[in-house]
Design a protein around this motif. Structure first.
Motif, short mmCIF file in Angstrom:
data_model
loop_
_atom_site.label_atom_id
_atom_site.label_comp_id
_atom_site.label_asym_id
_atom_site.label_seq_id
_atom_site.Cartn_x
_atom_site.Cartn_y
_atom_site.Cartn_z
N GLY A 110 -18.77 -68.55 -30.80
CA GLY A 110 -19.29 -69.71 -30.08
C GLY A 110 -20.47 -69.34 -29.21
N GLU A 111 -20.99 -70.33 -28.47
CA GLU A 111 -22.14 -70.14 -27.61
C GLU A 111 -21.70 -70.08 -26.15
OE1 GLU A 111 -25.29 -69.64 -28.49
OE2 GLU A 111 -24.63 -69.66 -30.59
N PRO A 112 -22.27 -69.17 -25.37
CA PRO A 112 -21.93 -69.11 -23.94
C PRO A 112 -22.46 -70.34 -23.21
CG PRO A 112 -23.74 -67.62 -24.42
CD PRO A 112 -23.26 -68.15 -25.75
N CYS A 113 -21.86 -70.60 -22.05
CA CYS A 113 -22.28 -71.75 -21.24
C CYS A 113 -22.99 -71.25 -19.98
CB CYS A 113 -21.08 -72.62 -20.90
SG CYS A 113 -21.48 -74.09 -19.92
N LEU A 114 -22.25 -70.86 -18.98
CA LEU A 114 -22.86 -70.38 -17.74
C LEU A 114 -23.34 -68.93 -17.89
CD1 LEU A 114 -20.27 -71.89 -15.24
CD2 LEU A 114 -22.52 -72.80 -15.85
N ALA A 115 -22.64 -68.14 -18.70
CA ALA A 115 -23.06 -66.78 -19.06
C ALA A 115 -23.34 -65.91 -17.83
CB ALA A 115 -24.28 -66.83 -19.97
N LEU A 116 -22.39 -65.88 -16.91
CA LEU A 116 -22.58 -65.14 -15.66
C LEU A 116 -21.73 -63.88 -15.57
CD1 LEU A 116 -22.66 -68.17 -13.20
CD2 LEU A 116 -24.59 -66.70 -13.82
N LEU A 117 -20.69 -63.76 -16.38
CA LEU A 117 -19.79 -62.61 -16.31
C LEU A 117 -19.94 -61.77 -17.57
CD1 LEU A 117 -17.47 -61.23 -14.72
CD2 LEU A 117 -15.87 -62.66 -16.02
N ASP A 118 -20.20 -60.47 -17.39
CA ASP A 118 -20.52 -59.60 -18.51
C ASP A 118 -19.25 -59.16 -19.25
OD1 ASP A 118 -21.73 -57.94 -20.30
OD2 ASP A 118 -22.52 -56.52 -18.83
N VAL A 119 -18.69 -60.10 -20.01
CA VAL A 119 -17.52 -59.83 -20.85
C VAL A 119 -17.68 -60.59 -22.16
CG1 VAL A 119 -15.96 -59.54 -18.88
CG2 VAL A 119 -16.17 -61.81 -19.95
N ALA A 120 -16.88 -60.17 -23.16
CA ALA A 120 -16.70 -60.96 -24.37
C ALA A 120 -15.35 -61.64 -24.30
CB ALA A 120 -16.78 -60.07 -25.61
N ILE A 121 -15.25 -62.85 -24.83
CA ILE A 121 -13.99 -63.61 -24.76
C ILE A 121 -13.76 -64.34 -26.08
CG2 ILE A 121 -14.96 -65.76 -23.82
CD1 ILE A 121 -12.53 -65.72 -21.83
N VAL B 3 -18.49 -60.62 -7.47
CA VAL B 3 -18.68 -62.02 -7.06
C VAL B 3 -17.97 -63.03 -7.96
CG1 VAL B 3 -20.83 -61.71 -5.78
CG2 VAL B 3 -20.91 -61.94 -8.25
N ILE B 4 -17.36 -62.57 -9.04
CA ILE B 4 -16.69 -63.47 -10.00
C ILE B 4 -15.30 -62.95 -10.31
CG2 ILE B 4 -16.71 -64.40 -12.35
CD1 ILE B 4 -19.72 -64.35 -12.31
N LEU B 5 -14.34 -63.87 -10.39
CA LEU B 5 -12.98 -63.60 -10.83
C LEU B 5 -12.71 -64.45 -12.07
CD1 LEU B 5 -10.06 -62.44 -10.28
CD2 LEU B 5 -9.69 -64.47 -8.86
N ALA B 6 -12.03 -63.89 -13.06
CA ALA B 6 -11.68 -64.66 -14.26
C ALA B 6 -10.26 -64.31 -14.68
CB ALA B 6 -12.66 -64.36 -15.40
N THR B 7 -9.47 -65.33 -14.99
CA THR B 7 -8.09 -65.15 -15.46
C THR B 7 -7.88 -66.01 -16.71
OG1 THR B 7 -7.31 -66.90 -13.95
CG2 THR B 7 -7.16 -64.63 -13.18
N VAL B 8 -7.20 -65.45 -17.71
CA VAL B 8 -6.97 -66.21 -18.93
C VAL B 8 -5.75 -67.11 -18.82
CG1 VAL B 8 -8.04 -64.37 -20.28
CG2 VAL B 8 -5.54 -64.46 -20.10
N ALA C 171 -9.63 -66.40 -2.27
CA ALA C 171 -10.07 -66.82 -0.93
C ALA C 171 -10.58 -65.62 -0.13
CB ALA C 171 -8.93 -67.50 -0.19
N HIS C 172 -9.85 -64.52 -0.20
CA HIS C 172 -10.30 -63.32 0.52
C HIS C 172 -11.61 -62.80 -0.07
CE1 HIS C 172 -5.92 -62.44 1.99
NE2 HIS C 172 -6.44 -63.52 2.51
N LYS C 173 -11.77 -62.93 -1.39
CA LYS C 173 -13.03 -62.53 -2.04
C LYS C 173 -14.19 -63.38 -1.49
CE LYS C 173 -14.55 -61.56 -6.82
NZ LYS C 173 -14.30 -60.10 -6.84
N CYS C 174 -13.88 -64.61 -1.11
CA CYS C 174 -14.89 -65.52 -0.56
C CYS C 174 -15.05 -65.36 0.95
CB CYS C 174 -14.49 -66.97 -0.85
SG CYS C 174 -14.46 -67.41 -2.60
#
Length: 210
Positions: A90-101, A161-166, A182-185
């Protein structure tokens, strides 16, 4: 204050968790709603639909710009797909986190499941995890750290600066990941009541009937 992207998907469940931690929250439907936020949660839902709505509203460009200006981001399930730089097939959208999914990596809705896992960076006790048509994260880029690796994939990752959970922390009693974000923020949290949580608690945030 933390914002919840409110275009489609599981918004009210996140609002409930933030409220139990004493965190001020705001629904984000337009660019002006991002003003004054320290963080933004991009919830689970349908990633293709959410991506299309982000483009239609122009929020995709605004979120990217605000992120580069310091806005922290957390994507859960579909939100993680929208944040990824590389989407398998597929195509990325925001493309801000350097991972493959990889989308729908566990099968259909009928293959959804619950489990427990230790995530030492987030909590000292096992955290309940709910997977619903979940993706799998792989191929972490420079600066991306795995918070939870399971078999051949990563279930939770972050950079500075980014957190991601599946999975969906908002569908369990656990406040651990919401507290962690929240603590990250840079936001302090109350202790929160996990024992008194009921799945229907979020209904108080649902729209009133006409």
């Amino acid at each position: 204050m933390i914002g919840l992207l409110d275009l489609q998907g599981g918004v009210v469940e996140h609002l409930d968790h933030l409220d139990r931690l004493g965190i001020a929250a705001r629904r984000v439907k337009k660019a002006a709603d991002l003003d004054g936020l320290s963080g933004l949660i991009i919830p689970g839902g349908e990633s293709t639909c959410l991506g299309r709505l982000l483009r239609i509203t122009g929020l995709d460009r605004t979120i990217v710009a605000r992120h580069h200006a310091g806005l922290k981001l957390w994507g859960t399930c579909a939100g993680a797909i929208l944040l990824a730089q590389r989407v398998v097939g597929g195509e990325p959208c925001l493309a801000l986190l350097d991972v493959a999914i990889q989308r729908n990596a566990f099968g259909s809705q009928m293959d959804s499941f619950n489990t427990l896992a230790m995530v030492p960076a987030v909590a000292s006790t096992p955290i309940p995890l709910t997977y619903i048509r979940a993706p799998k994260i792989s191929d972490l880029g420079a600066g991306v750290r795995s918070l939870l690796a399971v078999d051949d994939y990563h279930a939770a990752v972050e950079d500075d600066v980014i957190l991601a959970t599946v999975f969906h922390p908002e569908l369990t009693p656990s406040l651990a990941f919401h507290r962690y974000f929240a603590h990250k923020c840079g936001i302090l949290t109350a202790d929160g009541d996990e024992a008194g949580w009921h799945p229907e608690d979020w209904t108080r945030y649902a729209p009133l009937p006409h």
